[in-house]
Design a protein around this motif. Structure first.
Motif, PDB file in Angstrom:
ATOM      1  N   VAL A 110       1.018  -1.022  -0.264  1.00 38.80           N
ATOM      2  CA  VAL A 110       0.100   0.285  -0.362  1.00 38.80           C
ATOM      3  C   VAL A 110       0.878   1.726   0.202  1.00 38.80           C
ATOM      4  O   VAL A 110       1.894   1.345   0.789  1.00 38.80           O
ATOM      5  N   ASP A 111       0.604   2.047  -0.614  1.00 40.17           N
ATOM      6  CA  ASP A 111       1.335   3.587  -1.197  1.00 40.17           C
ATOM      7  C   ASP A 111       1.141   4.427   0.172  1.00 40.17           C
ATOM      8  O   ASP A 111       0.109   4.632   0.509  1.00 40.17           O
ATOM      9  N   TRP A 112       2.226   4.943   0.068  1.00 42.45           N
ATOM     10  CA  TRP A 112       1.743   6.395   0.758  1.00 42.45           C
ATOM     11  C   TRP A 112       1.044   6.804   0.533  1.00 42.45           C
ATOM     12  O   TRP A 112       0.633   7.529  -0.393  1.00 42.45           O
ATOM     13  N   GLY A 113      -0.541   7.429   1.633  1.00 35.79           N
ATOM     14  CA  GLY A 113      -1.217   8.548   1.334  1.00 35.79           C
ATOM     15  C   GLY A 113      -1.972   7.921   1.221  1.00 35.79           C
ATOM     16  O   GLY A 113      -3.443   8.080   0.982  1.00 35.79           O
ATOM     17  N   LYS A 114      -2.511   6.295   1.425  1.00 34.95           N
ATOM     18  CA  LYS A 114      -3.302   5.615   1.038  1.00 34.95           C
ATOM     19  C   LYS A 114      -2.940   4.712   1.946  1.00 34.95           C
ATOM     20  O   LYS A 114      -2.365   4.162   3.105  1.00 34.95           O
ATOM     21  N   GLN A 115      -5.211   4.183   2.364  1.00 32.33           N
ATOM     22  CA  GLN A 115      -5.086   3.737   3.383  1.00 32.33           C
ATOM     23  C   GLN A 115      -5.544   1.758   3.496  1.00 32.33           C
ATOM     24  O   GLN A 115      -7.087   2.400   2.134  1.00 32.33           O
TER      25      GLN A 115
END
Length: 423
Positions: free
Chosen positions: A24-29
């Protein structure tokens, strides 16, 4: 793995001894919840009904018995695998656990385990698993992080240690209530290897003293994560760390040549040290230089703002002449090959020089030292960090970001050499 169709929450079923790998990339949840069965993330058990948030991470959810998960959100990558090293990792834990039991009975030293290997082979993951399994067995091992390029305990540019008395939180990471931190100020030991070795020795002395004062701490031992630089000078620094921390178990992950080197050399210098070879984890993702730089920035942001941006750091201004900012190193040194035959560099790599120009500190991290006087800056750990946001030469002031408002614990500061541009 079976998954429900549709745009809402998905139900995922994992067979026994399978692993769900997710990026999961940064900025996503992405939110995960254990609906039934048993599952763990790097050795931290999920409770039934527990909902955890994954963001800016690569995680692996493993189940021994099988489980059903509910997932809300879209990972950037997700797949399952039945080829995991968990069986081997548990066998290693069992051996370490037996050694801890023996050490406690004999009031002796528990295992000091050093995890080594090149970059991106799963060293940090293995450390987490061994720490979590030790905690679940009733121990409180000390985690030591020598990977100054990334920094899993505090900001990059540090060697650090922290006791682990509870399973590592899946969202928040390692406990940082009472870390022992020394600041090299650089993301690579090659900038000042003498400083790196000096701080390793300081850390080792403090850890030895702590172990001698508490039988449970002594028996619980250490789990040490290494940097990924394993050739030439990097290899020499690895060997120095083994000796300084008195590591008696070395786990070599994903590198046959390194295993062979260490096996031969440690057999001569430390015959009681066990050197074991482990395969690289199949779920590891190789990161580019740019991704590593981005990860460093994220670590610095998390230090000040928290993982969920729940913290409120304070921006403050101080007169530069009221601060004592020092930099380590006697200036640039000529490489040995550039010196006359038989000559050695006279520059002192541990020399402390006071910073006269505040402009060079812009966008850098400064470590706030516990040292009572400048001469002890390299002998004492640091209290925390500030980030230089602005410099006003006309007014003679610097504006910095601190974890909390109020005066600094000390005017004695150590300057770092790498810049981080926070948004």
């Amino acid at each position: 793995m079976a998954a429900a169709d549709g745009g809402g929450p998905q139900q995922l079923t994992l067979e026994p001894q399978h692993e769900l790998r997710m990026e999961v990339d940064w900025g996503k949840q992405v939110h995960l919840q254990l609906v039934s069965g048993q599952a763990e993330v790097f050795g931290t058990a999920l409770d039934l009904g527990e909902r955890v948030s994954i963001g800016g991470q690569k995680v692996a959810v493993f189940t021994w018995e099988g489980c059903t998960l509910q997932m809300d959100g879209e990972p950037d990558m997700m797949y399952t695998s039945d080829e995991t090293p968990m069986g081997q990792y548990v066998s290693i834990h069992d051996v370490l656990d037996a050694r801890r039991q023996e050490a406690l009975k004999a009031k002796g030293e528990g295992p000091r385990t050093f995890v080594v290997g090149p970059t991106d082979v799963g060293k940090s993951t293995l450390c987490k698993i061994l720490l979590n399994y030790a905690v679940r067995s009733g121990w409180a091992p000390t985690f030591v992080d020598m990977d100054i390029g990334q920094g899993s305990i505090t900001v990059p540019g540090c060697i650090a240690a922290t006791p682990v008395e509870a399973p590592i939180d899946i969202e928040d990471g390692l406990p940082v209530d009472a870390p022992l931190v020394y600041y090299t100020g650089t993301p690579t030991p090659s900038d000042n290897p003498a400083l790196y070795k000096h701080l390793v020795d300081r850390l080792a002395n403090v850890l030895d003293a702590r172990a001698q004062s508490d039988a449970q701490v002594r028996a619980s031992g250490l789990v040490v994560n290494s940097m990924g630089w394993i050739v030439e000078l990097g290899y020499e620094l690895l060997k120095h760390t083994v000796q300084a921390l008195k590591c008696d178990v070395v786990l070599v992950v994903g590198d046959e040549r390194l295993y062979s080197q260490l096996s031969m050399e440690l057999k001569r210098s430390s015959p009681s040290t066990q050197v074991l070879k482990l395969a690289r984890s199949g779920g590891v993702v190789v990161r580019s230089r740019e991704l590593r730089a981005q990860a460093r920035k994220v670590r610095v942001e998390e230090y000040f703002y928290g993982y969920r941006k729940e913290l409120s750091p304070a921006s403050q201004t101080a007169r530069f002449d009221e601060l004592q900012v020092y930099r380590v190193g006697g200036g640039p040194r000529a490489p040995t090959s550039a010196l006359p035959i038989g000559a050695t560099s006279v520059a002192d790599p541990l020399k402390l020089s006071r910073v006269a120009n505040p402009q060079e500190l812009l966008y850098t991290l400064l470590a706030v030292s516990h040292a009572p006087q400048p001469e002890l800056l390299l002998s004492v750990d640091v209290a925390g960090f500030i980030y230089v946001q602005d410099v006003d030469l006309a007014k003679g002031t610097i504006t910095y970001l601190a974890p909390c408002a109020g005066p600094l614990p000390s005017p004695l500061l150590l300057a770092g050499s790498f810049k981080t541009y926070l948004d």
